[in-house]
Design a protein around this motif. Structure first.
Motif, short mmCIF file in Angstrom:
data_model
loop_
_atom_site.label_atom_id
_atom_site.label_comp_id
_atom_site.label_asym_id
_atom_site.label_seq_id
_atom_site.Cartn_x
_atom_site.Cartn_y
_atom_site.Cartn_z
N GLN A 95 0.74 -1.10 -0.36
CA GLN A 95 0.34 0.04 -0.25
C GLN A 95 0.83 1.47 -0.22
O GLN A 95 1.92 1.08 0.97
CB GLN A 95 -0.99 0.12 1.24
N THR A 96 0.22 2.16 -0.93
CA THR A 96 0.70 3.21 -0.62
C THR A 96 0.76 4.21 0.21
O THR A 96 -0.72 3.97 0.95
CB THR A 96 0.65 4.17 -2.23
N SER A 97 1.36 4.68 0.50
CA SER A 97 1.12 6.17 2.09
C SER A 97 1.03 7.50 0.98
O SER A 97 -0.20 8.03 2.42
CB SER A 97 2.70 6.41 2.63
N THR A 98 1.00 7.88 0.19
CA THR A 98 0.27 8.79 -0.65
C THR A 98 -1.51 8.74 -0.39
O THR A 98 -1.76 7.92 -0.57
CB THR A 98 0.55 8.74 -2.10
N VAL A 99 -1.37 10.08 0.14
CA VAL A 99 -3.10 9.91 0.76
C VAL A 99 -3.80 11.21 -0.29
O VAL A 99 -3.90 11.80 -1.01
CB VAL A 99 -3.44 10.89 2.26
N ALA A 100 -4.78 9.51 -0.40
CA ALA A 100 -6.23 10.27 -2.42
C ALA A 100 -7.66 10.42 -1.98
O ALA A 100 -7.69 9.27 -0.38
CB ALA A 100 -5.72 9.90 -3.13
N PRO A 101 -7.87 10.65 -2.02
CA PRO A 101 -9.95 11.09 -1.83
C PRO A 101 -10.18 9.46 -2.63
O PRO A 101 -9.29 9.37 -3.47
CB PRO A 101 -10.29 12.22 -2.37
N PRO A 102 -11.21 9.57 -1.95
CA PRO A 102 -11.93 7.89 -3.08
C PRO A 102 -12.43 9.02 -4.24
O PRO A 102 -11.65 7.59 -5.30
CB PRO A 102 -13.93 8.07 -2.69
N ALA A 103 -13.09 9.95 -5.00
CA ALA A 103 -13.08 9.91 -6.02
C ALA A 103 -11.43 10.84 -7.46
O ALA A 103 -10.63 10.97 -6.02
CB ALA A 103 -13.76 11.60 -6.40
N PRO A 104 -10.89 10.12 -7.95
CA PRO A 104 -12.28 9.04 -9.39
C PRO A 104 -11.71 7.67 -9.08
O PRO A 104 -12.90 7.44 -9.92
CB PRO A 104 -11.42 9.81 -10.50
N ASN A 105 -11.41 7.33 -8.59
CA ASN A 105 -10.94 5.87 -8.47
C ASN A 105 -10.52 5.06 -6.88
O ASN A 105 -9.82 4.14 -6.99
CB ASN A 105 -9.54 5.13 -9.46
N GLY A 106 -10.34 5.89 -6.11
CA GLY A 106 -10.44 5.18 -4.99
C GLY A 106 -9.48 5.31 -4.10
O GLY A 106 -8.23 6.22 -4.73
N ALA A 107 -9.73 5.76 -2.51
CA ALA A 107 -9.03 5.71 -1.89
C ALA A 107 -7.62 5.48 -1.13
O ALA A 107 -7.37 3.93 -1.39
CB ALA A 107 -9.68 6.34 -0.03
N THR A 108 -6.50 6.03 -1.06
CA THR A 108 -5.62 6.15 -0.51
C THR A 108 -4.70 6.13 0.71
O THR A 108 -4.91 7.43 0.88
CB THR A 108 -4.21 5.60 -1.50
N GLY A 109 -3.88 5.37 1.28
CA GLY A 109 -3.27 6.33 1.90
C GLY A 109 -2.87 4.89 3.42
O GLY A 109 -4.01 3.55 3.49
N TRP A 110 -2.51 5.02 4.56
CA TRP A 110 -2.57 3.86 5.31
C TRP A 110 -3.10 4.63 6.11
O TRP A 110 -3.04 5.79 6.81
CB TRP A 110 -1.30 4.14 6.18
N HIS A 111 -4.35 3.70 7.18
CA HIS A 111 -4.91 4.22 7.96
C HIS A 111 -4.51 4.03 9.48
O HIS A 111 -3.49 2.95 10.03
CB HIS A 111 -6.15 2.97 8.41
N THR A 112 -4.45 4.89 9.52
CA THR A 112 -4.20 5.39 11.26
C THR A 112 -4.79 5.83 12.88
O THR A 112 -6.21 6.71 12.38
CB THR A 112 -2.51 6.95 10.80
N VAL A 113 -4.86 5.31 13.67
CA VAL A 113 -5.81 5.77 14.75
C VAL A 113 -5.20 6.40 16.09
O VAL A 113 -3.77 5.56 15.65
CB VAL A 113 -6.23 4.25 15.17
N SER A 114 -5.09 6.52 16.87
CA SER A 114 -4.35 7.85 17.84
C SER A 114 -5.55 7.22 18.68
O SER A 114 -7.04 6.99 19.45
CB SER A 114 -4.85 8.82 17.85
N VAL A 115 -4.68 6.65 20.10
CA VAL A 115 -5.52 5.77 20.92
C VAL A 115 -4.36 6.38 22.06
O VAL A 115 -3.63 6.72 22.47
CB VAL A 115 -5.15 4.65 21.20
N THR A 116 -5.65 6.19 23.65
CA THR A 116 -4.33 6.85 24.55
C THR A 116 -4.79 5.40 25.45
O THR A 116 -5.33 4.89 25.78
CB THR A 116 -5.59 7.93 25.80
#
Length: 535
Positions: A512-533
């Motif tokens: 998976q690429t780390s490049t963030v892209a929105p869903p349009a026009p062919n699907g979102a990209t990027g690494w899912h990131t969550v913050s937790v305490t």
């Protein structure tokens, strides 16, 4: 003792006095709302006989969806998810009420502009109805009749309001007492409003057809597949709290489509036609489809509108007949390269012909989902299921037609709005636990989620904390490359606030690429990131 000339009379009692000032405008606005309800009710009642799709309520909503820019649709889906249609109905409801109130006030202060405004709204609804798929001239009747009745009710209600007001100002006129005109106004407004509301609700229920079609669905007995799906391996589901199950229950499966009203399709009258660039036209009934040697496959579907880490993805076991076998009967011409699938509500999707005819792709004309007939909201009686492609170019619900054609001659619904034509699934992964912004206790914690890359399969998943080196997660078992895989990584969590990231690598070695892209026009990209305490 007071004289008879000074005694209060029924004609001058407070309850007979007509509203004044703001109260008068509010009453006129209420007349507009009653007129709108009457118009809606008449249209819904007539739509019972003309056809449910001729109802202006859902035609306008569908028209709005058609005209909505792709970026705004993505914004609404991102904000409301599968509640996007509820949001649309609320907005349309507020707009209709506002216009109805304005029509009532206009009719009071400047006749006939209120009636003209109501007529204009009816004209817009008529355009929406007549531009729907398969519209006929009969579809004019509900909207035209409803609009005329609405205008009549508005004019008569405002006339009665004026009579009441005039009678209150000239209470000595014996033939036009405030009490009599008040009763006339209230009887008309409340009577028409109550009858229209009841009739409209009953007609809308009938038009929705949910009870009748649900009963028809309950009578469908699916045959046993000649090729059952492989059993789900014991290790495919890690059974962790908060982790999405390997097989998504029907009630939890995401729903994204353009249908405001779930199409009510009688399986006894349903037919599938295959036409276009073929040598042998095919027509198939539901009974004929069920008599074919059906196959069962576990397949993960995903929506192109899904953001990184989103939940517009699900895995189910589908029962159906291979699309490639039906197309083989139709004999596509060598120059064809696309199949345009069409829903009964007019939605279309353009799917590469090569994908549908590939012997290694289990694309289905599906009739079952997780052991039962398709749910109404997921395409009953028949839909398409194609692994490896986003739903907007493949997963047509309420299927009615397949047209073999070319990409340079036809476009699917969303392709015409700027989305890519072929829509291949992108490698994706998601953290299900812990949730974004969650709090956990220090110590060993099972970070877990799902990853997918249909047709290719997931080879590995990695997790990292606070940009430290990537750590290999353990992959759960899976049925095939066409389904997602659960994964888990044991984390020795320390106190503080941390950031977790995940990425997947498919069976071809692509990460998976780390490049963030929105869903349009062919699907979102990027690494899912969550913050937790951790505390």
């Amino acid at each position: 003792m007071p004289s008879a000339t000074t005694a209060p009379s029924a004609a001058t009692t407070p309850r007979a006095a007509a509203p004044r000032g703001r109260a008068l405008y509010a009453t006129a606005a209420a007349c507009g709302v009653v007129a709108a309800i009457a118009a809606w009710a008449v249209a819904e009642v007539l739509a019972v006989f003309v056809g449910a799709a001729s109802s202006p309520l859902f035609a306008v909503g569908s028209w709005v969806i058609d005209l909505t820019p792709g970026w705004f649709k993505d914004l609404v889906v991102g904000l409301f998810g599968t509640g996007d249609k509820v949001f649309l109905f609320v907005c349309l409801g507020v707009l209709v009420v506002a216009l109805a109130c304005a029509a009532g006030i206009l009719e009071l202060v400047r006749r006939p502009f209120g009636a003209l405004l109501l007529g204009l709204v009816g004209l817009v609804a008529l355009i929406a109805v007549m531009t729907r798929a398969d519209a006929t001239y009969w579809w004019l009747l509900p909207t035209v009749a409803g609009t005329l009745v609405g205008v009549y009710v508005l004019v008569r209600a405002i006339d009665r309001l004026r009579e009441w007001t005039t009678a209150s100002q000239h209470s000595r006129v014996p033939t036009s007492s405030p009490e009599r005109t008040r009763r006339s106004f209230l009887a008309f407004g409340i009577g028409v409003g109550a009858v229209a509301l009841i009739a409209g609700v009953v007609a809308r229920t009938i038009n929705a057809g949910s009870l009748a079609i649900a009963s028809a669905r309950a009578l469908v007995h699916l045959p046993r597949p000649v090729m059952p799906a492989p059993p789900v391996p014991a290790g495919a589901d890690l059974h962790l709290n908060g982790l999405t199950p390997y097989v998504t229950p029907n009630t939890d499966f995401y729903r994204i489509d353009t249908a405001l009203q779930i199409p009510a399709i009688d399986p006894d009258t349903w037919k599938l036609t295959i036409d276009g660039m073929i040598g042998n036209p095919v027509t198939l009934s539901f009974a004929q489809l069920l008599s074919l040697p059906l196959e069962e496959h576990a397949i993960t579907l995903a929506c192109v509108s899904n953001d990184v880490g989103g939940d517009l993805v699900g895995n189910a076991v589908w029962l159906g007949y291979p699309v490639r076998k039906l197309l083989a009967q139709a004999k596509p011409r060598a120059s064809a390269d696309m199949v345009l699938s069409q829903s009964v509500d007019g939605f279309t999707a353009g799917t590469p012909l090569g994908v549908l005819t590939d012997t290694g792709t289990d694309a289905l004309i599906a009739v079952g989902m997780n052991g039962s007939p398709l749910p109404l909201e997921h395409g009953f009686p028949v839909r398409m299921v194609v692994p490896g492609l986003y739903g907007y170019v493949s997963a047509t619900k309420w299927l009615s037609k397949l047209t073999v054609t070319r990409f340079d001659q036809a476009q699917g619904y969303w392709t015409d709005k700027g989305w890519s034509a072929k829509g291949p699934i992108k490698t994706a992964s998601r953290i299900d636990r812990p949730r974004q912004g969650g709090t956990i206790a220090p110590g060993r914690y099972a970070v877990a989620g799902v990853a997918w890359d249909q047709r290719t399969g997931i080879h590995s998943v990695e997790v990292r904390v606070d940009n430290e080196p990537w750590q290999q997660a353990r992959l759960a078992e899976t049925v095939s490359a066409d389904t997602w895989r659960q994964w888990v990584w044991e984390w020795d969590a320390t106190s503080g606030r941390h950031q977790l990231q995940v990425r997947a690598t498919n069976a071809d070695g692509y990460t998976q690429t780390s490049t963030v892209a929105p869903p349009a026009p062919n699907g979102a990209t990027g690494w899912h990131t969550v913050s937790v305490t951790v505390r």
